[in-house]
Design an enzyme around this catalytic site. Structure first.
Site, mmCIF file in Angstrom:
data_model
loop_
_atom_site.group_PDB
_atom_site.id
_atom_site.type_symbol
_atom_site.label_atom_id
_atom_site.label_comp_id
_atom_site.label_asym_id
_atom_site.label_seq_id
_atom_site.Cartn_x
_atom_site.Cartn_y
_atom_site.Cartn_z
ATOM 1 N N LEU A 1 0.828 -1.201 0.000
ATOM 2 C CA LEU A 1 0.000 0.000 0.000
ATOM 3 C C LEU A 1 0.867 1.258 0.000
ATOM 4 C CD1 LEU A 1 -2.884 1.241 0.338
ATOM 5 C CD2 LEU A 1 -2.483 1.145 2.813
ATOM 6 N N HIS B 1 0.530 -5.360 1.260
ATOM 7 C CA HIS B 1 -0.562 -5.645 0.320
ATOM 8 C C HIS B 1 -0.044 -6.365 -0.922
ATOM 9 C CE1 HIS B 1 -4.529 -3.940 -1.603
ATOM 10 N NE2 HIS B 1 -4.523 -5.262 -1.476
ATOM 11 N N ASP C 1 15.104 6.360 12.952
ATOM 12 C CA ASP C 1 14.192 6.087 11.838
ATOM 13 C C ASP C 1 12.921 6.893 12.028
ATOM 14 O OD1 ASP C 1 12.498 5.058 9.885
ATOM 15 O OD2 ASP C 1 13.187 2.996 10.157
ATOM 16 N N ASP D 1 11.024 -1.868 8.109
ATOM 17 C CA ASP D 1 12.310 -2.572 8.092
ATOM 18 C C ASP D 1 12.285 -3.770 7.145
ATOM 19 O OD1 ASP D 1 13.254 -0.857 10.091
ATOM 20 O OD2 ASP D 1 12.713 -2.233 11.706
ATOM 21 N N ILE E 1 17.828 2.346 7.405
ATOM 22 C CA ILE E 1 17.910 2.553 8.854
ATOM 23 C C ILE E 1 17.006 1.529 9.531
ATOM 24 C CG2 ILE E 1 17.522 4.159 10.758
ATOM 25 C CD1 ILE E 1 17.802 6.446 8.738
ATOM 26 N N ASP F 1 20.246 -8.304 8.724
ATOM 27 C CA ASP F 1 19.999 -7.297 7.700
ATOM 28 C C ASP F 1 18.890 -7.789 6.772
ATOM 29 O OD1 ASP F 1 20.241 -5.246 5.837
ATOM 30 O OD2 ASP F 1 21.862 -6.248 4.767
#
Length: 304
Positions: free
Chosen positions: A41, A108, A229, A272, A280, A287
């Protein structure tokens, strides 16, 4: 003594070759079929220098994968987005000569990818849902009940602007349609028509393979992960909608389940999961680019 040395060396070499390839090895992400990334979205392929899947496509390509990043309506019903994705999948197959694709959808993008796999399973090798809204989101439920019509108009304008800047100005936008699709009721209605890979229990796994398509999912379970962030405060607030249920800020962990659940408890939030904001994230978790690379290697191992 000499014979024992050579036997030991031989056993050591055999053991080394039996180990899985390290994530930096050449060909680590080289899947049989192209990997197709599908945004969620208010998503996009890229806005100027910023990719939605930040650093992920290049991270996959560096290990040998053929990767395409698609662009569908930033906000619309799952079926509308699904038809747009299907058209692009056909174009990718025509351009590459491949028989199928590996779809990877975030948020989504998960149900959007599932739609294509449901209506054209012959074109899809696998679907990987990342933080996918597979059984609805309580945040969408709240928005439907609280947002007046003018809010949808503002959201439509925003999604239209996103599509314009990202180079897809003609894509239709419907924020109300998106909210309805992402709600619990809308997701249940969608799942009744497209049940492949969806768990039949509240928080279990779904079928690993349906109609020749393999299904996978993974998600985060922490809303606030990095004080630097700018997206984290917003996700910390939206996470309150879940009343303590494990979630990534926008999607409950159990709702994200599809097919084989790789993990639903990464210390990552919804942003993330696509390596946003511009990389960030949680410094003490894997990772996100590595997680995508690991999934590509998993698909490679399955001959996909």
């Amino acid at each position: 003594m000499k014979n024992r040395f050579w036997k030991t060396l031989a056993l050591f070499l055999i053991a080394i070759t039996a180990l899985p390839a390290p994530s930096w090895a050449a060909g680590y992400t080289q899947t049989k079929y192209p990997i197709v990334l599908v945004h969620g979205l208010f998503g996009f392929d890229s806005l100027g220098p910023v990719d939605y899947f930040y650093g992920i496509a290049s991270g996959l390509r560096s290990g040998g994968a053929t990767v395409y990043v698609t662009s569908v309506s930033a906000a619309n019903k799952t079926e509308v987005r699904g038809e747009q994705l299907l058209l692009q999948v056909k174009q990718i197959l025509a351009a590459t000569g491949a028989a199928k694709v590996n779809l990877v959808g975030h948020s989504h993008g998960g149900p959007t990818a599932r739609y294509v796999a449901s209506v054209r399973p012959d074109l899809v090798a696998s679907v990987t849902s990342v933080g996918g809204v597979n059984k609805g989101s309580k945040v969408a439920d709240i928005l439907i009940g609280a947002a007046p019509g003018v809010s949808y108009e503002i959201a439509n304008a925003l999604s239209g602007l996103i599509s314009l800047i990202s180079g897809s100005p003609t894509l239709p936008q419907s924020s109300r349609g998106a909210a309805e699709s992402l709600s619990t009721a809308g997701s249940l209605a969608f799942n009744a028509k497209h049940p492949q890979g969806v768990p039949t229990t509240a928080c279990g796994e779904g079928a690993y393979q349906v109609n020749g398509v393999q299904y996978f999912s993974w998600s985060g379970a922490r809303a606030y992960t990095n004080v630097f962030d700018a997206l984290d405060p917003f996700l910390a607030v939206t996470s309150l909608a879940f009343g303590g249920e494990k979630n990534d800020g926008l999607v409950a962990s159990c709702s994200s389940h599809l097919g084989r659940v790789i993990r639903d408890d990464y210390a990552l939030n919804h942003a993330d999961e696509i390596n946003q904001l511009v990389g960030i994230g949680n410094l003490f978790e894997t990772d996100p680019v590595t997680i995508y690379r690991q999934q590509a290697n998993r698909l490679q191992g399955l001959g996909l």
